[in-house]
Design an enzyme around this catalytic site. Structure first.
Site, mmCIF file in Angstrom:
data_model
loop_
_atom_site.group_PDB
_atom_site.id
_atom_site.type_symbol
_atom_site.label_atom_id
_atom_site.label_comp_id
_atom_site.label_asym_id
_atom_site.label_seq_id
_atom_site.Cartn_x
_atom_site.Cartn_y
_atom_site.Cartn_z
ATOM 1 N N ASP A 108 0.822 -1.210 0.000
ATOM 2 C CA ASP A 108 0.000 0.000 0.000
ATOM 3 C C ASP A 108 0.858 1.263 0.000
ATOM 4 O O ASP A 108 2.081 1.199 0.186
ATOM 5 C CB ASP A 108 -0.981 -0.001 1.184
ATOM 6 C CG ASP A 108 -0.350 -0.478 2.488
ATOM 7 O OD1 ASP A 108 0.893 -0.473 2.591
ATOM 8 O OD2 ASP A 108 -1.103 -0.844 3.408
ATOM 9 N N ASP B 9 -7.644 -2.986 14.038
ATOM 10 C CA ASP B 9 -9.012 -3.367 13.652
ATOM 11 C C ASP B 9 -8.996 -4.541 12.662
ATOM 12 O O ASP B 9 -9.991 -4.832 12.017
ATOM 13 C CB ASP B 9 -9.761 -2.173 13.053
ATOM 14 C CG ASP B 9 -9.083 -1.627 11.798
ATOM 15 O OD1 ASP B 9 -8.054 -2.192 11.371
ATOM 16 O OD2 ASP B 9 -9.586 -0.637 11.239
ATOM 17 N N HIS C 206 -7.316 -4.837 9.886
ATOM 18 C CA HIS C 206 -7.162 -4.572 8.448
ATOM 19 C C HIS C 206 -5.850 -5.125 7.902
ATOM 20 O O HIS C 206 -4.819 -5.067 8.551
ATOM 21 C CB HIS C 206 -7.337 -3.083 8.107
ATOM 22 C CG HIS C 206 -6.261 -2.163 8.576
ATOM 23 N ND1 HIS C 206 -6.489 -1.142 9.474
ATOM 24 C CD2 HIS C 206 -4.948 -2.081 8.267
ATOM 25 C CE1 HIS C 206 -5.366 -0.478 9.677
ATOM 26 N NE2 HIS C 206 -4.406 -1.039 8.969
ATOM 27 N N GLU D 199 -9.777 -1.814 5.127
ATOM 28 C CA GLU D 199 -10.451 -1.567 6.396
ATOM 29 C C GLU D 199 -11.647 -2.504 6.555
ATOM 30 O O GLU D 199 -12.069 -3.141 5.582
ATOM 31 C CB GLU D 199 -10.931 -0.101 6.431
ATOM 32 C CG GLU D 199 -9.800 0.922 6.357
ATOM 33 C CD GLU D 199 -9.088 1.135 7.693
ATOM 34 O OE1 GLU D 199 -9.050 0.204 8.522
ATOM 35 O OE2 GLU D 199 -8.554 2.241 7.900
HETATM 36 C C1 GLP Z 1 -0.866 0.383 8.431
HETATM 37 C C2 GLP Z 1 -0.545 -0.334 7.138
HETATM 38 C C3 GLP Z 1 -0.738 -1.819 7.252
HETATM 39 C C4 GLP Z 1 -0.047 -2.319 8.509
HETATM 40 C C5 GLP Z 1 -0.696 -1.691 9.702
HETATM 41 C C6 GLP Z 1 -0.113 -2.163 11.012
HETATM 42 O O1 GLP Z 1 -2.198 0.782 8.534
HETATM 43 N N1 GLP Z 1 -1.289 0.125 6.022
HETATM 44 O O2 GLP Z 1 -0.231 -2.447 6.098
HETATM 45 O O3 GLP Z 1 -0.130 -3.710 8.563
HETATM 46 O O4 GLP Z 1 -0.505 -0.293 9.607
HETATM 47 O O5 GLP Z 1 1.033 -1.471 11.305
HETATM 48 P P1 GLP Z 1 2.002 -1.796 12.507
HETATM 49 O O6 GLP Z 1 2.798 -2.957 12.076
HETATM 50 O O7 GLP Z 1 2.830 -0.558 12.649
HETATM 51 O O8 GLP Z 1 1.168 -2.059 13.696
#
Ligand code: GLP
Length: 262
Positions: A70, A139, A141, A146
């Site tokens: 992303d 959440d 995702h 989402e």
């Molecule tokens: C963001 C990214 C996701 C990632 C998520 C969790 O929203 N778009 O791809 O998995 O954060 O991030 P973290 O690993 O910092 O908890």
């Protein structure tokens, strides 16, 4: 689905890095190994270990092509919170991957839909993704899909929830308004089309997401739960993330994994 429970974050990252390195090394033939990659805090330890292995001559990324999950809409590459910037500074700049093998969605493209279609077509041109490494939001995702994003979704533009903008505001001076309101993201269908999926889930704040992803039904409310219907999905997690699993589930995975090799 496999759930590999490790004692702590470091061990989880070590396990995941060994798994990825093993797959890259075992890959034969002229077609490159196609690796999907996430950003976020979760994969940082995995990237550090893969960099170490690369520098130690244990693995090479010369025949690896990557596709990131992303990217925020509206952040230029050189913005220190763009996922492009994150990936180069935390990983690609430190390994022997050819520059042209790296694919990251362009959140500054004039035609965002066309950019997403181009990305899907490019993934297909390599014959799909061999291994998609992912993280998960609190959440549940996966990428920026989402809650209530279709489980068959493809790469496209996604609106971010207020919750996600609040969580990600820690990188934007704690101001959720500074977090872009939209992003480009591979779809759940894009991820589940991969031959293998490996998702990292670490820490107490992900415990609810881990339980829903593994023990809940397959539901668009927890988009990561789509992995339950995948043929070769692994969740690598640490002890703190297991806090909401039922005791039965927790014991089951510890038991069944004790004889598994990587
Ligand atoms: C963001 C990214 C996701 C990632 C998520 C969790 O929203 N778009 O791809 O998995 O954060 O991030 P973290 O690993 O910092 O908890």
């Amino acid at each position: 689905m496999r759930v590999v429970i490790q004692e702590d974050y470091q061990k989880m990252c070590q396990w995941a890095a060994n798994y990825i390195a093993g797959k890259i090394k075992a890959h034969k033939g002229e077609r490159p190994f196609v690796l999907g990659l996430p950003t976020g805090s979760s994969p940082l330890g995995v990237y550090a270990e893969l960099i170490r292995k690369n520098k130690a001559g244990e693995i090479s990324f010369k025949n690896v092509v990557t596709f990131n999950m992303d990217e925020y809409v509206g952040l230029p590459r050189e913005h220190d919170q763009s996922y492009w910037y994150f990936m180069w500074s935390n990983f690609f700049d430190h390994i022997d991957i050819p520059k042209d093998n790296v694919n990251i969605l362009n959140g500054m493209a004039e035609d965002l839909e066309a950019e997403c279609a181009r990305y899907e077509a490019k993934i297909a041109s390599y014959g799909g993704i061999d291994l998609f490494l992912g993280g998960i939001g609190v959440d549940g995702h996966l990428a920026f899909n989402e809650p209530f994003t279709s489980l068959t979704s493809r790469t496209g533009v996604r609106l971010l929830t207020t919750d996600t903008r609040i969580v990600n505001s820690r990188f934007f001076g704690n101001d959720p308004e500074k977090v872009p309101a939209s992003a480009l993201s591979v779809g759940i269908g894009t991820v589940t089309d991969s031959k293998e999926v490996l998702v990292l889930i670490s820490g107490h704040n992900k415990a609810r997401a881990l339980a829903a992803t593994v023990e809940g039904g397959v539901s668009q409310k927890w988009t990561g739960s789509a992995l339950q219907a995948h043929n070769a999905a692994i969740i690598a997690c640490d002890e703190p993330a297991c806090g909401e699993l039922t005791v039965d589930t927790y014991k089951y995975f510890l038991d069944i994994e004790k004889n598994e090799r990587l």
